[in-house]
Design a protein around this motif. Sequence first.
Motif, PDB file in Angstrom:
ATOM      1  N   PHE A 222       0.998  -1.437   0.742  1.00 28.01           N
ATOM      2  CA  PHE A 222      -0.106  -0.352  -0.064  1.00 28.01           C
ATOM      3  C   PHE A 222       0.839   1.148  -0.022  1.00 28.01           C
ATOM      4  N   THR A 223       0.195   2.534  -0.592  1.00 30.45           N
ATOM      5  CA  THR A 223       1.308   3.185  -0.838  1.00 30.45           C
ATOM      6  C   THR A 223       1.531   4.077   0.635  1.00 30.45           C
ATOM      7  N   SER A 224       1.396   5.600   0.313  1.00 32.78           N
ATOM      8  CA  SER A 224       1.627   5.963   2.620  1.00 32.78           C
ATOM      9  C   SER A 224       0.385   7.090   2.131  1.00 32.78           C
ATOM     10  N   GLY A 225      -0.254   7.512   1.752  1.00 31.50           N
ATOM     11  CA  GLY A 225      -1.388   7.782   1.425  1.00 31.50           C
ATOM     12  C   GLY A 225      -1.418   9.454   2.323  1.00 31.50           C
ATOM     13  N   THR A 226       0.193   9.826   1.191  1.00 31.76           N
ATOM     14  CA  THR A 226       0.478  10.864   1.894  1.00 31.76           C
ATOM     15  C   THR A 226      -0.815  12.125   1.077  1.00 31.76           C
ATOM     16  N   THR A 227      -1.298  11.542  -0.036  1.00 34.13           N
ATOM     17  CA  THR A 227      -1.802  12.660  -1.155  1.00 34.13           C
ATOM     18  C   THR A 227      -3.449  12.330  -0.391  1.00 34.13           C
ATOM     19  N   GLY A 228      -4.084  11.302  -0.264  1.00 33.44           N
ATOM     20  CA  GLY A 228      -5.463  10.857  -0.311  1.00 33.44           C
ATOM     21  C   GLY A 228      -5.126   9.399   0.408  1.00 33.44           C
ATOM     22  N   HIS A 362      23.503  10.427   0.316  1.00 33.08           N
ATOM     23  CA  HIS A 362      22.871  10.257  -1.464  1.00 33.08           C
ATOM     24  C   HIS A 362      21.917   9.532  -1.945  1.00 33.08           C
ATOM     25  N   ASP A 363      20.723  11.253  -1.967  1.00 36.66           N
ATOM     26  CA  ASP A 363      19.385  10.812  -2.392  1.00 36.66           C
ATOM     27  C   ASP A 363      18.678  10.094  -3.123  1.00 36.66           C
ATOM     28  N   ASN A 364      17.732   9.550  -3.257  1.00 31.80           N
ATOM     29  CA  ASN A 364      17.100   8.391  -4.442  1.00 31.80           C
ATOM     30  C   ASN A 364      16.111   8.551  -4.463  1.00 31.80           C
ATOM     31  N   TRP A 365      15.459   8.180  -5.602  1.00 34.84           N
ATOM     32  CA  TRP A 365      13.736   8.452  -6.131  1.00 34.84           C
ATOM     33  C   TRP A 365      13.032   7.258  -6.662  1.00 34.84           C
ATOM     34  N   TRP A 366      12.068   7.346  -5.556  1.00 31.22           N
ATOM     35  CA  TRP A 366      11.188   6.094  -6.435  1.00 31.22           C
ATOM     36  C   TRP A 366      10.333   6.247  -5.687  1.00 31.22           C
ATOM     37  N   GLN A 367       8.486   5.026  -5.775  1.00 38.22           N
ATOM     38  CA  GLN A 367       7.348   5.157  -5.141  1.00 38.22           C
ATOM     39  C   GLN A 367       7.461   3.404  -5.247  1.00 38.22           C
ATOM     40  N   THR A 368       5.942   3.900  -4.866  1.00 42.33           N
ATOM     41  CA  THR A 368       5.597   2.011  -4.749  1.00 42.33           C
ATOM     42  C   THR A 368       5.305   1.398  -5.459  1.00 42.33           C
ATOM     43  N   GLU A 369       5.162   2.618  -6.645  1.00 39.34           N
ATOM     44  CA  GLU A 369       4.454   2.123  -8.073  1.00 39.34           C
ATOM     45  C   GLU A 369       6.073   1.625  -9.246  1.00 39.34           C
ATOM     46  N   GLY A 452       3.242  10.977 -11.613  1.00 39.12           N
ATOM     47  CA  GLY A 452       2.316  12.184 -10.597  1.00 39.12           C
ATOM     48  C   GLY A 452       3.343  13.586  -9.743  1.00 39.12           C
ATOM     49  N   ASP A 453       4.106  13.416  -9.397  1.00 39.89           N
ATOM     50  CA  ASP A 453       5.733  14.048  -9.051  1.00 39.89           C
ATOM     51  C   ASP A 453       5.053  15.402 -10.035  1.00 39.89           C
ATOM     52  N   LEU A 454       6.606  16.840  -9.667  1.00 39.83           N
ATOM     53  CA  LEU A 454       6.968  17.700 -10.324  1.00 39.83           C
ATOM     54  C   LEU A 454       8.487  17.445 -10.477  1.00 39.83           C
ATOM     55  N   GLY A 467       8.022  19.362  -6.562  1.00 39.43           N
ATOM     56  CA  GLY A 467       6.453  19.318  -5.873  1.00 39.43           C
ATOM     57  C   GLY A 467       5.892  17.649  -6.411  1.00 39.43           C
ATOM     58  N   ARG A 468       4.395  18.057  -5.406  1.00 43.44           N
ATOM     59  CA  ARG A 468       3.870  16.878  -5.726  1.00 43.44           C
ATOM     60  C   ARG A 468       2.810  17.633  -6.533  1.00 43.44           C
ATOM     61  N   ALA A 469       1.979  17.418  -7.614  1.00 41.19           N
ATOM     62  CA  ALA A 469       1.387  17.481  -8.643  1.00 41.19           C
ATOM     63  C   ALA A 469       0.164  18.288  -7.283  1.00 41.19           C
TER      64      ALA A 469
HETATM   65  P1  ATP Z   1       0.321   8.407  -2.100  1.00 40.22           P
HETATM   66  O1  ATP Z   1       0.238   7.523  -3.123  1.00 40.22           O
HETATM   67  O2  ATP Z   1      -0.829   7.385  -1.259  1.00 40.22           O
HETATM   68  O3  ATP Z   1      -0.325   9.222  -1.714  1.00 40.22           O
HETATM   69  P2  ATP Z   1       2.789   8.765  -1.119  1.00 40.22           P
HETATM   70  O4  ATP Z   1       3.225   9.050  -2.716  1.00 40.22           O
HETATM   71  O5  ATP Z   1       3.365   9.088  -0.619  1.00 40.22           O
HETATM   72  O6  ATP Z   1       1.260   8.355  -1.505  1.00 40.22           O
HETATM   73  P3  ATP Z   1       4.746   6.483  -1.693  1.00 40.22           P
HETATM   74  O7  ATP Z   1       5.055   5.505  -2.725  1.00 40.22           O
HETATM   75  O8  ATP Z   1       6.058   5.284  -0.160  1.00 40.22           O
HETATM   76  O9  ATP Z   1       3.576   7.062  -0.994  1.00 40.22           O
HETATM   77  O10 ATP Z   1       5.958   7.472  -1.915  1.00 40.22           O
HETATM   78  C1  ATP Z   1       5.763   7.702  -2.423  1.00 40.22           C
HETATM   79  C2  ATP Z   1       6.816   9.208  -3.204  1.00 40.22           C
HETATM   80  O11 ATP Z   1       7.115   9.677  -2.293  1.00 40.22           O
HETATM   81  C3  ATP Z   1       7.165   9.996  -4.406  1.00 40.22           C
HETATM   82  O12 ATP Z   1       5.831  10.096  -5.124  1.00 40.22           O
HETATM   83  C4  ATP Z   1       7.283  11.156  -3.742  1.00 40.22           C
HETATM   84  O13 ATP Z   1       6.606  12.166  -3.717  1.00 40.22           O
HETATM   85  C5  ATP Z   1       8.028  10.738  -2.877  1.00 40.22           C
HETATM   86  N1  ATP Z   1       9.716  10.851  -2.509  1.00 40.22           N
HETATM   87  C6  ATP Z   1       9.744  10.102  -2.450  1.00 40.22           C
HETATM   88  N2  ATP Z   1      11.377   9.948  -3.051  1.00 40.22           N
HETATM   89  C7  ATP Z   1      11.192  11.030  -2.842  1.00 40.22           C
HETATM   90  C8  ATP Z   1      13.032  11.804  -3.031  1.00 40.22           C
HETATM   91  N3  ATP Z   1      14.078  11.288  -2.965  1.00 40.22           N
HETATM   92  N4  ATP Z   1      13.245  13.085  -2.965  1.00 40.22           N
HETATM   93  C9  ATP Z   1      11.242  14.413  -3.926  1.00 40.22           C
HETATM   94  N5  ATP Z   1      10.392  13.279  -3.181  1.00 40.22           N
HETATM   95  C10 ATP Z   1      10.446  11.872  -2.796  1.00 40.22           C
END
Ligand code: ATP
Length: 588
Positions: A222-228, A362-369, A452-454, A467-469
Amino acid sequence: MSRPLVIRKRAGDLRIKPNWTDYAAERAAFSWEAARAHLAGLPGGGLNIAHEAVDRHAADPRSGSRIALRFLGSGRDIDYRALAGLTNRFANVLAGLGVARGERVFTLLGRVPALYVSVLGSLKAGAVACPLFSAFGPEPVATRMGLGDARVLVTTADLYRRKVQPVRDRLPGLKHVLIVQETGDGMAAADGVHDFESLMAQSPRRYETAPTQAEDMALLHFTSGTTGTPKGAIHVHGAAVTHWATGRYALDLHPGDIYWCTADPGWVTGTSYGIIAPLLHGVTSVVDEGDFDAHNWYRILQDEDVSVWYTAPTAIRMLMKAGTELAKQYRFPALRFVASVGEPLNAEAVWWGEEALGLPVHDNWWQTETGGIMIANTPAFDIKPGSMGRPLPGIDACIVEHDAQGGVRIVDTPGKDGELALRRGWPSMFRGYLNNEERYRKCFDGDLYLTGDLARRDEDGYFWFVGRADDVIKSSGHLIGPFEVESALMEHPSVAEAGVIGKPDETAGEAVKAFVSLKSGWKASDELGLALLAHARKRLGAAVAPKEIDFLPALPRTRSGKIMRRLLKARELGLPEGDTSTLEGQAS
Ligand code: ATP
Ligand code: MG
């Protein structure tokens, strides 16, 4: 504070030879087929995550007796051979209960050995593993288990009583509950409730892994529920190829590493990188069962000789809040690589790593998806603090613009903001949102996955999070990404964390409002508020800087550590709070 814009990688910085040093060459030579060849595959064909993560190393005389998991709370070490035996037993337990391939096995446990054994054992059996965060209350447990059609739950008697019993009648598909640890308290008398340890003891230590294929469903997260409301993302066994590749490229895992991922397996990071990737590389993972505590975390890094550390910006900000002096009481001679995920990592936090730990974060980016790391700062190139880094080998990322017809167009010009998109085809890409085909389809345009991220891409190919969209602020014709404003505020010595929202404003459309919490030793006051606003104006200009600021003891965040800006906004505007099932500090 003015700092250099780039942290240069120098030979010898990383204490041992990194896995790779030539970004362009490695990306050009990379293919997912070649990465797949680093995994063994099942003897009769097919692919199974647990076979790759556990059995392969257990069968190898060089790694069989290596510690796979070291549990700090209980002091229990489990080597690869023992982990193979335990996960075989668990797979046999499921077989004995008549659990079919593809059925869902949920866990609701703290970070105890049974959690790891259940997840990996379920994968071996061809069942689908779904770890839930043990601090969830009954409602989030019920919705997730209901949506996932849970057949089996592994939990403790206490968690069962408090969180599952009240909602048990909403889970008609739940056939078996396996109770860990607390035995002999009468629970085993109820229908479908079993004692985990006795079932394990009665089950054979040998098991032939189910002949799963790369496309078979393996994990539900399950995703983190940050946006809903959280979405259930489906992942397949083939994801192991991404986990292996990213363990190599983004975490720089080497044999002999002692690795610590601070995330709970209730979030995708705690599974992909707290269970699977380190085991795929045959390294030793330390597991700390406890919550964040600055002293304890420094002690773990020092006393366990952690060499690779994977954590989150929220943890780093809390360590920053505790002061660099505390870090200086400890020594980290073994530590050679530190990475972070989950939220944008402010440049200040990257530099803090250099000061407090002796090496940058070292920052990195990814999502549950995405199932695995997509964009990262790596050993193979210089760090630009504040940037997420560059796409890993095998990952094709771009920035897109939406057109009036509902389509998207790739933006080639560097420096332009747009939605971050990825070309589909990497093995750990989610294969659906459970029971929500329409939402899934909306994530794609042709062969592009829309995140869904900008973000923006610079002329060197580095990606910068905007930021998130959903969180972007439109003020007097400007599009303002909260991250930029928050990072500027964090440069002020008093600020521990910052969250920024847009507030309806008659003239500007939206006005930027900031919420900050302070580092220890600082007190909220009108003067400090004015000083922070002035600092932001100087750094960002009047159009982008916040007009208002409030002090909070701490910002609302998800249990996976993400600032919930939508909640700051709802509270500010007196609107309903929406889904708060993942909010930290919620009664559980
Ligand atoms: P939900 O989709 O339910 O609102 P969530 O998007 O927070 O929750 P996760 O899949 O845990 O659920 O988080 C992925 C999101 O976290 C990314 O889409 C992004 O917005 C943010 N994120 C993750 N890593 C980074 C990073 N290194 N820099 C910026 N944002 C990040
Ligand atoms: Mg999301």
